[in-house]
Design an enzyme around this catalytic site. Structure first.
Site, PDB file in Angstrom:
ATOM      1  N   ASP A 259       0.787  -1.349   0.019  1.00  0.00           N
ATOM      2  CA  ASP A 259       0.103  -0.112   0.171  1.00  0.00           C
ATOM      3  C   ASP A 259       0.771   1.170   0.058  1.00  0.00           C
ATOM      4  O   ASP A 259       0.637   2.274  -0.895  1.00  0.00           O
ATOM      5  CB  ASP A 259      -0.976   0.260   1.248  1.00  0.00           C
ATOM      6  N   MET A 260       1.855   1.121   0.876  1.00  0.00           N
ATOM      7  CA  MET A 260       2.706   2.350   0.961  1.00  0.00           C
ATOM      8  C   MET A 260       3.371   2.739  -0.059  1.00  0.00           C
ATOM      9  O   MET A 260       3.710   3.963  -0.534  1.00  0.00           O
ATOM     10  CB  MET A 260       3.514   2.353   2.180  1.00  0.00           C
TER      11      MET A 260
END
Lengths: 400, 400
Positions: free
Chosen positions: A175-176
């Site tokens: 995600d990051m």
């Protein structure tokens, strides 16, 4: 819109972002844009808002998990399934530079904003999107989640202890990483727009982002046709490297080349080990890793962590303490770099992580607290020329 | 300069990058810029070049590790310690938009390019830099390395098996994250320059980048004042989630909310478990994780991995196979997304990872093979008006 810090405008000052994202990957991306001065308008469903508002640890009614990803934004509630909601979104897009979304592929098309329409109706708009697997290919419609991206990218396969299961990274790194990729892609498209006047559609996928992070492990697989083994904290190509025992804990030590290995062994008063047949070069040290580890630990165990860190840094050997998060945020360097910030919310002070990208002339800044759900709806729709009566009617019908 | 693919120019077409970086974090950053169309001039010490040219797996005399981080660049050799080298660098910077470096803080100052001088002499230049801990604070001069950043950022403290040591991620994620942060920061600064005409100094540090990735784990620590525990493949806040046993391997399954848990249990014909006191909500499922895990594994063990992946995806449950790198690059989705590319080098075909940021109008492209050391020195210095005689003299003196 009360700025809570006044400084030089950020790098993205003047860029208006319409943000349809929720959960982690999208909100982290738009927060990065907001940190650097973009005017981020977070659009949320009326009533509940982003699901993360009620997730994680709540303090005085406020989710600190949500706070971590949603500073430097204004919140506008809008029911995008209603015709009025769609109409208002279109009007907002007319005045916007960037649209960001992390729906599954095709969902935006269902509210009348497929790619062709977006390019045609908003030719200067940069559209950024994050999804799980990409918007083409056999898995495009599969539901996605960080853990699945970690599994399918090959990351878990190389990660973890040598004698254990494949293991995910603890933070949702796919995600990051996707957030960062998209923040980059959006800005690259804005650079192009500055000369061509043309908008763009930018996309990144959780899985693709992690695959691009496989770096030299992918190179090793390509070159040898052997899948790299899981090696825990041991470096697959270097030794000595890893965690060493001190009298009161462990020290991370990472000499990355022969010069640094000499410095390390010299600092331990063990330079003569390089004359030992078993340890004379990196290949032989790798082959006799366990024997060397034992000899080195016998030395490192004689002093404490702090002492080693000071001694080895003075000798020019990369080393450090294995911090837990408390130690990380208490560390004088981390404080000097302002990697913990305080948001003054109505509910009290909320700490969040700081800005990893430092700018000298136009630094990232805390412009806005974390918005309450719909806090800026009237302000933003007022900017579109809507009046009190209209807004009340929209509110009564649940559109905002 | 022979393009090996002709397509629409990339987003960063027309941006000239002078690249002084070596090893991983800097070269990965400038490769990202090159992938998107920037003209990247990689400056290397004469004779040996970037140390990575002779590291990792060598195939037909070529390092595939180096190839992984150095496509889409031109190579120019230059001895930056010599006065002629410095003079040439200054001339190159006059025609450049971006300078990228990953020296230790202060090293650039020693070749006459401290920050004040850079801003004064090259007011439109965007300077990007990566270092270990930031260029201010007590650790600014410490030697840095990915493993140390993983240890000191708190990443290792939360990462790894519940009953084991703190554990690093297998890829050098602090390097890779720093590359992405800097690529973003440089582009954000270029967006600002397009309106203000002003350059910038952009900096990111390995440690700071990873701290900013700690996301909801940092939020959990801030909110509870408890350091999050290491939980291996278990999610700290959700269950069911993780690896489940199939008859012929393991399946990663990640239902991220109650609706998805219902779908998952329904797909296993175990929906009635939600009526069981022990499993009625997420908190109770977390408390009785081991009991539920056993019940679910008894079901999942009855079928093979492929069967579960098809069945669960049809039910809308995020799931996937734990790929090793061979399986990742053989996967039809990964192939559809072109996440493995082939570079046609003089030594043969070299596979590298693909572009994670997709653009519709100005896509990332393979413009250049991996350059031989100094391959473009004459071409680039010729652009500065230098003639054959001058170049021969510089070569004879070891400047280029």
């Amino acid at each position: 819109m009360t700025p809570i810090a006044s400084q030089a405008p950020g790098s993205l000052a003047g860029i208006r972002v319409i943000d349809l994202t929720r959960v982690i990957s999208g909100p982290f991306c738009t927060q990065i844009l907001g940190d650097h001065g973009a005017d981020v308008v977070k659009i949320e469903p009326p009533g509940k808002g982003d699901v993360v508002r009620s997730q994680g640890n709540m303090v005085n009614g406020e989710s600190w998990y949500f706070a971590q990803f949603n500073r430097n934004k204004r919140s506008l509630t809008l029911d995008l399934r209603s015709n009025d909601g769609k109409r208002i979104l279109h009007r907002l897009l007319e005045g916007a530079d960037v649209l960001v979304e992390n729906f599954r592929p095709g969902v935006l098309g269902k509210i009348g904003l497929d790619d062709d329409t977006l390019r045609e109706r908003f030719p200067r708009l940069v559209v950024g999107r994050i999804n799980g697997f990409g918007s083409s290919g056999p898995y495009r419609d599969r539901p996605a989640y960080d853990f699945i991206a970690q599994a399918m990218s090959g990351f878990m396969g190389v990660n973890g202890p040598a004698d254990g299961d494949p293991m995910r990274a603890a933070p949702p790194i796919s995600d990051m990483v996707a957030s960062q990729n998209l923040a980059f892609g959006i800005c690259a498209a804005l650079v192009r727009r500055a000369t061509t006047g043309q908008g763009e559609i930018v996309e990144t996928a959780l899985t693709n982002g992690l695959i691009a992070m496989m770096g030299y492990l992918a190179a090793e697989f390509f070159a040898t046709d052997h899948v790299p083994a899981r090696t825990g904290n041991d470096h697959p190509m270097l030794y000595p490297y890893g965690l060493f025992k001190a009298s009161d804990g462990e020290v991370a030590i990472a000499p990355s080349n022969d010069t640094m290995v000499e410095r390390f062994l010299g600092a331990l008063d063990k330079l003569h080990l390089l004359d030992d047949e078993r340890f004379a070069d990196n290949a032989r040290r790798m082959a006799n890793r366990d024997a060397l580890r034992e000899i080195l630990n016998d030395v490192t165990e004689t002093r404490g962590v702090d002492e080693w860190i000071e001694h080895l840094n003075r000798a020019g050997v990369p080393c450090g303490r294995v911090h837990d998060l408390r130690e990380t945020f208490a560390d004088p360097q981390v404080q000097a770099q302002e990697m913990r910030l305080a948001l003054e919310q109505a509910s009290g002070t909320v700490p969040v992580t700081g800005f990893p990208v430092k700018m000298r002339e136009a630094p990232a800044t805390l412009y806005h607290r974390v918005p309450r759900l719909g806090e800026h709806t009237h302000e933003l729709l007022g900017e579109l020329g809507m009046t009190g009566d209209e807004l009340e009617a929209l509110q009564a019908r649940g559109v905002i």
